[in-house]
Design a protein around this motif. Structure first.
Motif, PDB file in Angstrom:
ATOM      1  N   LEU A  29      21.479  23.604  20.733  1.00 17.73           N
ATOM      2  CA  LEU A  29      21.673  24.417  19.532  1.00 17.73           C
ATOM      3  C   LEU A  29      23.142  24.571  19.149  1.00 17.73           C
ATOM      4  O   LEU A  29      23.442  24.928  18.000  1.00 17.73           O
ATOM      5  CB  LEU A  29      21.073  25.808  19.751  1.00 17.73           C
ATOM      6  CG  LEU A  29      19.551  25.906  19.698  1.00 17.73           C
ATOM      7  CD1 LEU A  29      19.084  27.171  20.396  1.00 17.73           C
ATOM      8  CD2 LEU A  29      19.063  25.890  18.269  1.00 17.73           C
ATOM      9  N   PRO A  35      25.733  22.650  18.327  1.00 14.06           N
ATOM     10  CA  PRO A  35      26.306  22.029  17.114  1.00 14.06           C
ATOM     11  C   PRO A  35      25.844  22.666  15.813  1.00 14.06           C
ATOM     12  O   PRO A  35      26.500  22.503  14.783  1.00 14.06           O
ATOM     13  CB  PRO A  35      25.807  20.572  17.210  1.00 14.06           C
ATOM     14  CG  PRO A  35      25.475  20.357  18.641  1.00 14.06           C
ATOM     15  CD  PRO A  35      24.973  21.673  19.119  1.00 14.06           C
ATOM     16  N   TRP A  36      24.728  23.381  15.833  1.00 20.40           N
ATOM     17  CA  TRP A  36      24.169  23.949  14.611  1.00 20.40           C
ATOM     18  C   TRP A  36      24.560  25.399  14.393  1.00 20.40           C
ATOM     19  O   TRP A  36      24.296  25.951  13.308  1.00 20.40           O
ATOM     20  CB  TRP A  36      22.636  23.838  14.649  1.00 20.40           C
ATOM     21  CG  TRP A  36      22.145  22.489  15.030  1.00 20.40           C
ATOM     22  CD1 TRP A  36      21.706  22.089  16.256  1.00 20.40           C
ATOM     23  CD2 TRP A  36      22.068  21.320  14.198  1.00 20.40           C
ATOM     24  NE1 TRP A  36      21.365  20.777  16.252  1.00 20.40           N
ATOM     25  CE2 TRP A  36      21.571  20.265  14.997  1.00 20.40           C
ATOM     26  CE3 TRP A  36      22.368  21.075  12.864  1.00 20.40           C
ATOM     27  CZ2 TRP A  36      21.363  18.994  14.501  1.00 20.40           C
ATOM     28  CZ3 TRP A  36      22.163  19.807  12.354  1.00 20.40           C
ATOM     29  CH2 TRP A  36      21.676  18.778  13.165  1.00 20.40           C
ATOM     30  N   LEU A  37      25.156  26.014  15.395  1.00 22.45           N
ATOM     31  CA  LEU A  37      25.512  27.421  15.297  1.00 22.45           C
ATOM     32  C   LEU A  37      26.891  27.599  14.664  1.00 22.45           C
ATOM     33  O   LEU A  37      27.744  26.712  14.739  1.00 22.45           O
ATOM     34  CB  LEU A  37      25.490  28.073  16.688  1.00 22.45           C
ATOM     35  CG  LEU A  37      24.139  28.035  17.419  1.00 22.45           C
ATOM     36  CD1 LEU A  37      24.278  28.639  18.810  1.00 22.45           C
ATOM     37  CD2 LEU A  37      23.067  28.768  16.628  1.00 22.45           C
ATOM     38  N   GLY A  53      27.574  27.939  11.460  1.00 20.42           N
ATOM     39  CA  GLY A  53      27.715  27.283  10.164  1.00 20.42           C
ATOM     40  C   GLY A  53      27.495  28.237   9.009  1.00 20.42           C
ATOM     41  O   GLY A  53      27.814  29.427   9.081  1.00 20.42           O
ATOM     42  N   ASP A  58      23.294  32.679  12.815  1.00 21.14           N
ATOM     43  CA  ASP A  58      22.683  32.087  14.004  1.00 21.14           C
ATOM     44  C   ASP A  58      21.229  32.505  14.192  1.00 21.14           C
ATOM     45  O   ASP A  58      20.404  31.718  14.676  1.00 21.14           O
ATOM     46  CB  ASP A  58      23.488  32.479  15.251  1.00 21.14           C
ATOM     47  CG  ASP A  58      24.862  31.834  15.255  1.00 21.14           C
ATOM     48  OD1 ASP A  58      25.127  30.985  14.383  1.00 21.14           O
ATOM     49  OD2 ASP A  58      25.678  32.195  16.126  1.00 21.14           O
ATOM     50  N   VAL A 104      19.250  30.082  12.263  1.00 18.81           N
ATOM     51  CA  VAL A 104      19.366  28.686  12.695  1.00 18.81           C
ATOM     52  C   VAL A 104      18.404  28.389  13.836  1.00 18.81           C
ATOM     53  O   VAL A 104      17.740  27.340  13.849  1.00 18.81           O
ATOM     54  CB  VAL A 104      20.817  28.374  13.121  1.00 18.81           C
ATOM     55  CG1 VAL A 104      20.906  26.994  13.765  1.00 18.81           C
ATOM     56  CG2 VAL A 104      21.756  28.459  11.931  1.00 18.81           C
ATOM     57  N   ARG A 105      18.302  29.304  14.785  1.00 18.80           N
ATOM     58  CA  ARG A 105      17.460  29.052  15.956  1.00 18.80           C
ATOM     59  C   ARG A 105      15.992  28.835  15.596  1.00 18.80           C
ATOM     60  O   ARG A 105      15.398  27.837  16.024  1.00 18.80           O
ATOM     61  CB  ARG A 105      17.631  30.190  16.973  1.00 18.80           C
ATOM     62  CG  ARG A 105      18.956  30.143  17.724  1.00 18.80           C
ATOM     63  CD  ARG A 105      18.931  31.075  18.929  1.00 18.80           C
ATOM     64  NE  ARG A 105      18.897  32.466  18.501  1.00 18.80           N
ATOM     65  CZ  ARG A 105      19.971  33.225  18.323  1.00 18.80           C
ATOM     66  NH1 ARG A 105      21.175  32.712  18.514  1.00 18.80           N
ATOM     67  NH2 ARG A 105      19.857  34.486  17.959  1.00 18.80           N
ATOM     68  N   PHE A 129      15.624  25.452  13.744  1.00 18.82           N
ATOM     69  CA  PHE A 129      15.750  24.320  14.676  1.00 18.82           C
ATOM     70  C   PHE A 129      14.466  24.149  15.476  1.00 18.82           C
ATOM     71  O   PHE A 129      13.945  23.034  15.616  1.00 18.82           O
ATOM     72  CB  PHE A 129      16.936  24.564  15.618  1.00 18.82           C
ATOM     73  CG  PHE A 129      17.089  23.519  16.682  1.00 18.82           C
ATOM     74  CD1 PHE A 129      17.772  22.343  16.430  1.00 18.82           C
ATOM     75  CD2 PHE A 129      16.546  23.710  17.952  1.00 18.82           C
ATOM     76  CE1 PHE A 129      17.905  21.375  17.417  1.00 18.82           C
ATOM     77  CE2 PHE A 129      16.677  22.753  18.941  1.00 18.82           C
ATOM     78  CZ  PHE A 129      17.358  21.582  18.670  1.00 18.82           C
TER      79      PHE A 129
END
Length: 300
Positions: A120, A122-124, A126, A130, A133-134, A137
């Motif tokens: 996770l 690289p995706w946090l 942004g 967060d 995002v989780r 994903f």
């Protein structure tokens, strides 16, 4: 319920959706009651956590957790197929053994991952927060897993596996090696559970040896609740039902714990789980009785 609690419930529901799909494969497709998941869930988390702490790439560590879960399923299925041990007993023995194996792997009861890079990472940080995002994903991972499992079950090998669960004697008469199908199916089931454990460790920031307690109940709840809300015989919708059932289950548990009037605490989680599964089991039967009475009354 706060937005953070809501998103957290959805996040956990999506993780346990993978467990639900795995349980669906063993219980519904293969007719193989498998309790190994209570051990393969923390096994996937333990293997992934130890490799992450050792500096291994997160995707490789996650794959190792999946393989570890598959190997746990292999042990259960092999003992059943090769030595004729009852599937429930074989899975219980494997589950018990995995508790010690998980302790050996981690070297202690739990491993913290708060400072480690995960899948996770690289995706946090942004554009999106967060907490959004989780679950996004995890939703993508779950949908990919469902699509792959559905495609497999529609293939020739998948049809042989479904035939093995539906009527093993007829499947053998058609040249299907039912023992191989059982082993492959239980391995695939526990591989999905191992993936769930690996993602659980990375999203929650720790792996614990007791993380698998009650996992089989959660998986069964996902399957039963999913079948209640999305009835049907098509494989794809049955798998989607497992996902929906897992999310609804987690939302229901979170709602029950959040209502002050009920007086439930975090320690009452297992009680809430048992009651929800009981309700999910009883409701379809009550609905069938009501429909039967209505039809009888209409015909008279």
């Amino acid at each position: 319920m706060s937005s953070i609690a809501l998103l957290g419930a959805i996040e956990l529901g999506l993780i346990y959706a993978l467990v639900g799909v795995g349980v669906y494969l063993s219980f519904r497709v293969l007719d193989f009651p498998d309790l190994t998941v209570d051990g393969s869930f923390p096994l996937g988390a333990a293997v992934t956590a130890v490799m992450l702490v050792s500096g291994v790439d997160p995707w490789l560590a996650t794959a190792a957790g999946v393989v570890a879960g598959a190997l746990a399923g292999f042990v259960t299925a092999f003992v059943t197929v090769r030595f004729g041990v009852l599937h429930l007993l074989a899975s219980i023995l494997t589950m018990i053994a995995l508790f010690s194996v998980n302790l050996r792997i981690m070297g202690r009861p739990n491993v913290a991952l708060l400072t480690e890079a995960t899948v996770l990472t690289p995706w946090l940080g942004g554009v999106l927060a967060d907490e959004y995002v989780r679950p996004l994903f995890l939703a993508v991972v779950v949908l990919i897993a469902v699509a792959l499992v559905a495609a497999f079950l529609r293939s020739e090998a998948g049809l042989a596996m479904r035939a093995t669960g539906a009527n093993p004697r007829m499947a053998r008469a058609q040249g299907v090696r039912t023992g191989v199908q059982v082993i492959a199916g239980v391995m695939l089931s526990n591989a999905l559970v191992g993936l769930a454990g690996a993602l659980f460790a990375q999203t929650n920031g720790f792996a614990d040896v007791t993380a698998g307690v009650g996992t089989i109940v959660v998986g069964l709840a996902a399957v039963i609740v999913g079948e209640t809300f999305i009835p049907g015989r098509r494989i794809f919708w049955a798998l989607i039902g497992c996902v929906v059932g897992a999310v609804i289950y987690r939302l229901a548990v979170q709602t029950a714990l959040s209502i002050d009037m009920l007086g439930l605490q975090a320690s009452d989680l297992n009680l809430a789980t048992a009651l929800l599964v009981l309700v999910a089991l009883v409701l379809p039967k009550l609905r069938g009785k009501v429909r039967g009475k209505l039809r009888t009354g209409a015909s008279s």
